[in-house]
Design a protein around this motif. Structure first.
Motif, PDB file in Angstrom:
ATOM      1  N   GLU A   2      32.819 -21.164  34.683  1.00  0.00           N
ATOM      2  CA  GLU A   2      32.698 -20.321  33.482  1.00  0.00           C
ATOM      3  C   GLU A   2      32.388 -18.907  33.960  1.00  0.00           C
ATOM      4  N   TRP A   3      33.378 -18.035  33.872  1.00  0.00           N
ATOM      5  CA  TRP A   3      33.237 -16.692  34.470  1.00  0.00           C
ATOM      6  C   TRP A   3      32.078 -15.907  33.868  1.00  0.00           C
ATOM      7  N   GLU A   4      31.739 -16.214  32.607  1.00  0.00           N
ATOM      8  CA  GLU A   4      30.665 -15.430  31.975  1.00  0.00           C
ATOM      9  C   GLU A   4      29.304 -15.666  32.639  1.00  0.00           C
ATOM     10  N   ARG A   5      29.236 -16.656  33.535  1.00  0.00           N
ATOM     11  CA  ARG A   5      27.978 -16.909  34.253  1.00  0.00           C
ATOM     12  C   ARG A   5      27.833 -16.061  35.521  1.00  0.00           C
ATOM     13  N   PHE A   6      28.833 -15.219  35.803  1.00  0.00           N
ATOM     14  CA  PHE A   6      28.821 -14.490  37.082  1.00  0.00           C
ATOM     15  C   PHE A   6      29.020 -12.987  36.874  1.00  0.00           C
ATOM     16  N   THR A   7      28.465 -12.208  37.797  1.00  0.00           N
ATOM     17  CA  THR A   7      28.673 -10.752  37.765  1.00  0.00           C
ATOM     18  C   THR A   7      28.787 -10.252  39.200  1.00  0.00           C
ATOM     19  N   THR A   8      29.611  -9.224  39.411  1.00  0.00           N
ATOM     20  CA  THR A   8      29.688  -8.650  40.767  1.00  0.00           C
ATOM     21  C   THR A   8      28.471  -7.773  41.051  1.00  0.00           C
ATOM     22  N   GLY A   9      27.815  -7.308  39.989  1.00  0.00           N
ATOM     23  CA  GLY A   9      26.662  -6.415  40.157  1.00  0.00           C
ATOM     24  C   GLY A   9      27.078  -4.981  40.460  1.00  0.00           C
ATOM     25  N   ASN A  10      28.380  -4.693  40.356  1.00  0.00           N
ATOM     26  CA  ASN A  10      28.859  -3.370  40.772  1.00  0.00           C
ATOM     27  C   ASN A  10      28.442  -2.226  39.831  1.00  0.00           C
ATOM     28  N   THR A  11      28.179  -2.539  38.550  1.00  0.00           N
ATOM     29  CA  THR A  11      27.783  -1.459  37.627  1.00  0.00           C
ATOM     30  C   THR A  11      26.424  -0.899  38.045  1.00  0.00           C
ATOM     31  N   HIS A  12      25.491  -1.791  38.330  1.00  0.00           N
ATOM     32  CA  HIS A  12      24.162  -1.336  38.749  1.00  0.00           C
ATOM     33  C   HIS A  12      24.247  -0.635  40.104  1.00  0.00           C
ATOM     34  N   THR A  13      25.057  -1.176  41.008  1.00  0.00           N
ATOM     35  CA  THR A  13      25.214  -0.538  42.321  1.00  0.00           C
ATOM     36  C   THR A  13      25.720   0.896  42.161  1.00  0.00           C
TER      37      THR A  13
ATOM     38  N   LEU B 216      33.896 -20.093  46.202  1.00  0.00           N
ATOM     39  CA  LEU B 216      34.057 -20.977  45.045  1.00  0.00           C
ATOM     40  C   LEU B 216      33.017 -22.099  45.048  1.00  0.00           C
ATOM     41  N   ASN B 217      32.727 -22.665  46.227  1.00  0.00           N
ATOM     42  CA  ASN B 217      31.727 -23.750  46.288  1.00  0.00           C
ATOM     43  C   ASN B 217      30.347 -23.244  45.900  1.00  0.00           C
ATOM     44  N   ALA B 218      30.025 -22.018  46.324  1.00  0.00           N
ATOM     45  CA  ALA B 218      28.714 -21.459  45.969  1.00  0.00           C
ATOM     46  C   ALA B 218      28.636 -21.215  44.459  1.00  0.00           C
ATOM     47  N   MET B 219      29.738 -20.756  43.871  1.00  0.00           N
ATOM     48  CA  MET B 219      29.760 -20.524  42.419  1.00  0.00           C
ATOM     49  C   MET B 219      29.631 -21.856  41.675  1.00  0.00           C
ATOM     50  N   GLU B 220      30.303 -22.872  42.188  1.00  0.00           N
ATOM     51  CA  GLU B 220      30.217 -24.194  41.554  1.00  0.00           C
ATOM     52  C   GLU B 220      28.767 -24.693  41.586  1.00  0.00           C
ATOM     53  N   LEU B 221      28.099 -24.513  42.740  1.00  0.00           N
ATOM     54  CA  LEU B 221      26.706 -24.967  42.864  1.00  0.00           C
ATOM     55  C   LEU B 221      25.813 -24.210  41.865  1.00  0.00           C
ATOM     56  N   ALA B 222      26.025 -22.894  41.757  1.00  0.00           N
ATOM     57  CA  ALA B 222      25.216 -22.092  40.826  1.00  0.00           C
ATOM     58  C   ALA B 222      25.385 -22.624  39.398  1.00  0.00           C
ATOM     59  N   GLN B 223      26.620 -22.897  39.023  1.00  0.00           N
ATOM     60  CA  GLN B 223      26.881 -23.375  37.658  1.00  0.00           C
ATOM     61  C   GLN B 223      26.270 -24.761  37.439  1.00  0.00           C
ATOM     62  N   LYS B 224      26.426 -25.644  38.446  1.00  0.00           N
ATOM     63  CA  LYS B 224      25.881 -27.001  38.316  1.00  0.00           C
ATOM     64  C   LYS B 224      24.365 -26.986  38.207  1.00  0.00           C
ATOM     65  N   LYS B 225      23.734 -25.983  38.790  1.00  0.00           N
ATOM     66  CA  LYS B 225      22.272 -25.874  38.701  1.00  0.00           C
ATOM     67  C   LYS B 225      21.845 -25.262  37.368  1.00  0.00           C
ATOM     68  N   GLY B 226      22.808 -24.937  36.538  1.00  0.00           N
ATOM     69  CA  GLY B 226      22.492 -24.419  35.202  1.00  0.00           C
ATOM     70  C   GLY B 226      22.072 -22.957  35.195  1.00  0.00           C
ATOM     71  N   ILE B 227      22.441 -22.215  36.228  1.00  0.00           N
ATOM     72  CA  ILE B 227      22.030 -20.801  36.293  1.00  0.00           C
ATOM     73  C   ILE B 227      22.875 -19.992  35.286  1.00  0.00           C
ATOM     74  N   ASN B 228      22.191 -19.186  34.487  1.00  0.00           N
ATOM     75  CA  ASN B 228      22.892 -18.439  33.425  1.00  0.00           C
ATOM     76  C   ASN B 228      23.736 -17.296  33.962  1.00  0.00           C
ATOM     77  N   ILE B 229      23.144 -16.537  34.907  1.00  0.00           N
ATOM     78  CA  ILE B 229      23.860 -15.349  35.385  1.00  0.00           C
ATOM     79  C   ILE B 229      23.608 -15.185  36.887  1.00  0.00           C
ATOM     80  N   THR B 230      24.684 -15.198  37.654  1.00  0.00           N
ATOM     81  CA  THR B 230      24.580 -15.167  39.114  1.00  0.00           C
ATOM     82  C   THR B 230      25.352 -13.967  39.669  1.00  0.00           C
TER      83      THR B 230
END
Ligand code: NDP
Length: 346
Positions: free
Chosen positions: A121-132, A80-94
């Motif tokens: 904001e969940w829309e900023r994150f992906t598990t990447g499992n579809t590509h895997t 959760l802390n890593a996701m919070e940092l990604a969002q705070k840095k304004g990253i669109n998709i992580t």
């Protein structure tokens, strides 16, 4: 901007990396110190596609290590802390790499939307499992024939068949590739029966019974380190695609005709100029990466800022087509057996 959340493969590696980056106070700390260490944005990177499209990204080390898996609260905090940092840095998709997507799902982190004063904001994150899942299917389709396996006449066992990635692979193999028989392996019976019903076929077997029957084995489960495989009972030829994490199958199987391929790995057409994949022990760390990480890059290239892979067992063939086409268009290819270090039988 795209983001990648990752972690070291062991506590020992994490300490070495922290020392290298100059975080001596954390490097010298014990596991308790690491449990409270905050995530670090360790690298910024620019990536240019074959058509000249340029995207920017960042790598965030969650400071999680697999030794923390038994510590529920620490593991949850790390993700959760890593996701919070990604969002705070304004990253669109992580992308949530390594164990982080499994922790997110298995510990039901969807109910922890608020971290301090940030609402994730969940829309900023992906598990990447579809590509895997798509990459593993293509690796199977490309590499099985290259070692003399005719997929139309072959049995393919999927270990971890009921998982998010495994179920997508089963759908693809039964509806697109067309294999002679699909063998479904997992521990719990109910999800296996549900999958069999959805697929309209597939034979359910335990791992020990499945291995001697399979021409191809796709591993998409994190297997216990203690797992032992009797290589003398495997078929010749046999293709083993190691799609789990950590990738440790090559140390467990050997023998004539047994080929082990690291699954869910892609190679970019050019050197990227980053350091993060050296941590993951890629053979060509300037170009190779986990397919889940590449998914975040693809979504950024395609301007598709949405939680493309999310939740469990939601991966459709249409989504696999979309991400697969984007993968090829943007300069990625799958890791194959014809790489010199993979070509030798294990
Ligand atoms: P899930 O948790 O959704 O699925 C795991 C599957 O494995 C389930 O079918 C589970 O069923 C089965 N399983 C777990 N333990 C065993 C066991 N001991 N024997 C047989 N089956 C078992 O995981 P995902 O689909 O999200 O991920 C699967 C694997 O892929 C993970 O190891 C993950 O780390 C890895 N991964 C690799 C990537 C890459 O290399 N690029 C990217 C993303 C993930 P049951 O509990 O009933 O046994």
């Amino acid at each position: 901007m795209f983001g990648l959340i990752g972690h070291s493969t062991s506590f020992k590696d994490a300490r070495l990396k922290a020392m290298e980056l100059g975080y001596d106070h954390i490097a010298e700390g014990d596991l308790d110190v690491w449990c409270s260490a905050p995530p670090q944005l360790v690298e910024h990177v620019k990536v240019v596609s074959p058509s000249g499209n340029t995207i920017e990204g960042a790598y965030i080390d969650s400071c999680f290590v697999p030794e923390m898996l038994g510590r529920f609260k620490a593991a949850r905090r790390k993700v959760l802390n890593a996701m919070e940092l990604a969002q705070k840095k304004g990253i669109n998709i992580t992308a949530l790499g390594g164990f982080t997507s499994i922790i997110f799902e298995n510990f039901n982190l969807l109910q922890h939307k608020n971290i301090r004063n940030t609402t994730l904001e969940w829309e900023r994150f992906t598990t990447g499992n579809t590509h895997t899942a798509w990459v593993i299917c293509r690796q199977l389709e490309i590499n099985a024939p290259s070692i003399g396996i005719d997929l139309k006449k072959s049995r393919v066992a999927v270990v971890g068949a009921t998982g998010d990635i495994g179920s997508a692979i089963c759908r693809w193999l039964s509806r697109r590739t067309g294999v002679a028989e699909l063998i479904l392996v997992a521990r719990q019976e109910k999800p296996l029966l549900e999958l069999q019903n959805e697929l309209g076929g597939g034979r359910i077997l335990g791992l020990k019974d499945a291995l001697p029957e399979a021409d191809v084995v796709v591993w998409v489960a994190s297997m216990p380190r203690t797992l032992e495989i009797d290589s003398s009972k495997l078929r010749n030829p046999c293709l083993m695609i190691d799609g789990g994490y950590p990738k440790n199958l090559d140390g467990k199987v050997s023998g004539e005709g047994v080929h082990v391929l690291k699954g869910g790995i892609v190679e970019f057409f050019n050197d990227i100029g980053w350091n993060m994949m050296a941590l993951a022990e890629m053979e060509k760390p300037q170009r190779q990466m986990f397919a889940c990480f590449a998914e975040a890059m693809l979504l950024e290239f395609e301007n598709c800022h949405t939680n493309f892979s999310w939740g469990r067992n939601n991966i459709t063939l249409e989504k696999m087509d979309f991400i697969g086409e984007a993968s090829v268009r943007n300069g990625f290819k799958t890791l194959n057996l014809n790489n010199p270090y993979q070509a030798a039988a294990a």
